[in-house]
Design an enzyme around this catalytic site. Structure first.
Site, PDB file in Angstrom:
ATOM      1  N   PHE A   1       0.821  -1.213   0.000  1.00 44.72           N
ATOM      2  CA  PHE A   1       0.000   0.000   0.000  1.00 44.72           C
ATOM      3  C   PHE A   1       0.858   1.269   0.000  1.00 44.72           C
ATOM      4  CE2 PHE A   1      -4.099  -1.822   2.205  1.00 44.72           C
ATOM      5  CZ  PHE A   1      -4.200  -2.770   1.190  1.00 44.72           C
ATOM      6  N   LYS A   2       2.156   1.116   0.292  1.00 42.75           N
ATOM      7  CA  LYS A   2       3.068   2.257   0.326  1.00 42.75           C
ATOM      8  C   LYS A   2       2.469   3.403   1.162  1.00 42.75           C
ATOM      9  CE  LYS A   2       5.629   1.068  -3.814  1.00 42.75           C
ATOM     10  NZ  LYS A   2       6.365   1.552  -5.003  1.00 42.75           N
TER      11      LYS A   2
ATOM     12  N   HIS B   1      13.064  -2.332   1.036  1.00 39.34           N
ATOM     13  CA  HIS B   1      12.398  -1.895  -0.195  1.00 39.34           C
ATOM     14  C   HIS B   1      13.204  -0.747  -0.794  1.00 39.34           C
ATOM     15  CE1 HIS B   1       9.454  -0.136  -2.888  1.00 39.34           C
ATOM     16  NE2 HIS B   1       8.867  -1.308  -2.872  1.00 39.34           N
TER      17      HIS B   1
ATOM     18  N   GLU C   1      13.278  -6.252  -7.531  1.00 40.44           N
ATOM     19  CA  GLU C   1      12.480  -5.140  -8.050  1.00 40.44           C
ATOM     20  C   GLU C   1      13.399  -4.049  -8.587  1.00 40.44           C
ATOM     21  OE1 GLU C   1       9.891  -3.566  -4.847  1.00 40.44           O
ATOM     22  OE2 GLU C   1       8.311  -4.407  -6.076  1.00 40.44           O
TER      23      GLU C   1
ATOM     24  N   ILE D   1       9.806   0.660 -10.921  1.00 37.52           N
ATOM     25  CA  ILE D   1       8.771   0.805  -9.888  1.00 37.52           C
ATOM     26  C   ILE D   1       7.892   2.013 -10.199  1.00 37.52           C
ATOM     27  CG2 ILE D   1       8.373   1.375  -7.443  1.00 37.52           C
ATOM     28  CD1 ILE D   1      10.799  -0.358  -6.759  1.00 37.52           C
TER      29      ILE D   1
ATOM     30  N   GLY E   1       6.166  -2.342 -11.698  1.00 38.04           N
ATOM     31  CA  GLY E   1       5.431  -2.102 -12.930  1.00 38.04           C
ATOM     32  C   GLY E   1       4.396  -3.141 -13.313  1.00 38.04           C
TER      33      GLY E   1
HETATM   34  O1  G3P Z   1       6.666  -3.255  -3.449  1.00 38.46           O
HETATM   35  C1  G3P Z   1       6.172  -3.296  -4.751  1.00 38.46           C
HETATM   36  C2  G3P Z   1       6.327  -1.975  -5.425  1.00 38.46           C
HETATM   37  O2  G3P Z   1       7.607  -1.444  -5.247  1.00 38.46           O
HETATM   38  C3  G3P Z   1       5.987  -2.044  -6.894  1.00 38.46           C
HETATM   39  O3  G3P Z   1       5.445  -0.816  -7.228  1.00 38.46           O
HETATM   40  O4  G3P Z   1       3.761   0.587  -8.334  1.00 38.46           O
HETATM   41  O5  G3P Z   1       5.469  -0.634  -9.702  1.00 38.46           O
HETATM   42  O6  G3P Z   1       3.618  -1.911  -8.574  1.00 38.46           O
HETATM   43  P1  G3P Z   1       4.527  -0.695  -8.534  1.00 38.46           P
END
Ligand code: G3P
Length: 231
Positions: free
Chosen positions: A16-17, A99, A147, A152, A187
């Site tokens: 959810f950040k 993260h 990641e 991201i 992504g």
């Molecule tokens: O922890 C997962 C996140 O860093 C990925 O972000 O917005 O690219 O799905 P997003």
């Protein structure tokens, strides 16, 4: 099907950040949708809410809850830190560590991981590339999630844009430490991305913006769940 608190794989972990769209009651609503899809499809979906919402959400849903970070301090005279005891008390089952938006030194990662292991909290250690993922897998966490930071939030998925990172991380880590589960993220935006990630050997995905910002997260999570089952 009653989903117990055990994490199983493939795992879909929704981060959810600090998104306002996933704060407070909106976060609870998203967690309830995740629980609904998890129960309907029998796939493991976990959520990583903002700290202040962990207790409220853990009391309302029966899916695994992760913190987004912990500080390895012991309980006591320390101010402004999030201890593993505090997230466990709030009902969390694990935490993300390192993260790319909350990076730690390796010694901090090791200390935090060991503090979590003492409390039976599951750790998903994040890594920005394959060499770092391999190194961090040697700490023997439950999971490592690779990641690439540059993807991201981009909507360009790691499984489409950098499949070699996923494949090489899975192959290398499984050679070194087969018990470590390897996830990927960054992504991830549609079911094709999810299916491709699993086909590359990933045991799950981390996802944030496509779900949190979706106008219909239930519909998108249904597609993700079907993709996880069909791979
Ligand atoms: O922890 C997962 C996140 O860093 C990925 O972000 O917005 O690219 O799905 P997003």
């Amino acid at each position: 099907m009653v989903i117990n608190m055990r994490v199983f794989y493939p795992l879909l972990l929704i981060n959810f950040k600090t998104y306002i769209e996933a704060l407070g009651d909106r976060g609870l609503n998203l967690a309830k949708i995740a629980e609904k899809i998890s129960l309907e499809y029998g796939v493991c979906i976990a959520v990583a809410p903002q700290f202040v919402d962990i207790k409220m959400i853990a009391e309302e849903v029966s899916i695994p809850i992760f913190a987004q970070h912990i500080d390895p301090y012991m309980p006591g005279a320390y101010t402004g830190h999030i201890t593993p005891e505090s997230i466990k008390e709030a009902g969390a089952h694990g935490t993300l560590l390192n993260h790319s938006e909350r990076r730690l030194r390796v010694d901090e990662i090791e200390l935090s991981l060991n503090r979590c292991k003492e409390l039976n909290l599951i750790c998903c250690i994040c890594a920005g590339n394959t060499p770092i993922a391999i190194s961090l897998s040697m700490l023997n966490p439950e999971m490592v999630a690779v990641e690439p930071p540059e993807l991201i939030g981009s909507g360009i998925s790691v499984s489409k844009a950098k499949p070699e990172i996923v494949k090489s991380s899975v192959e290398a880590i499984k050679r070194i430490n087969p018990s470590v589960h390897v996830l990927c993220g960054a992504g991830i935006s549609d079911d094709v991305d999810v299916r491709k990630a699993i086909e590359l050997g990933s045991e799950g995905i981390l996802v944030a913006s496509s779900i949190v910002k979706s106008k219909d997260p239930e519909k998108l999570l249904q597609k993700f769940a079907k993709a996880m089952l069909s791979s």
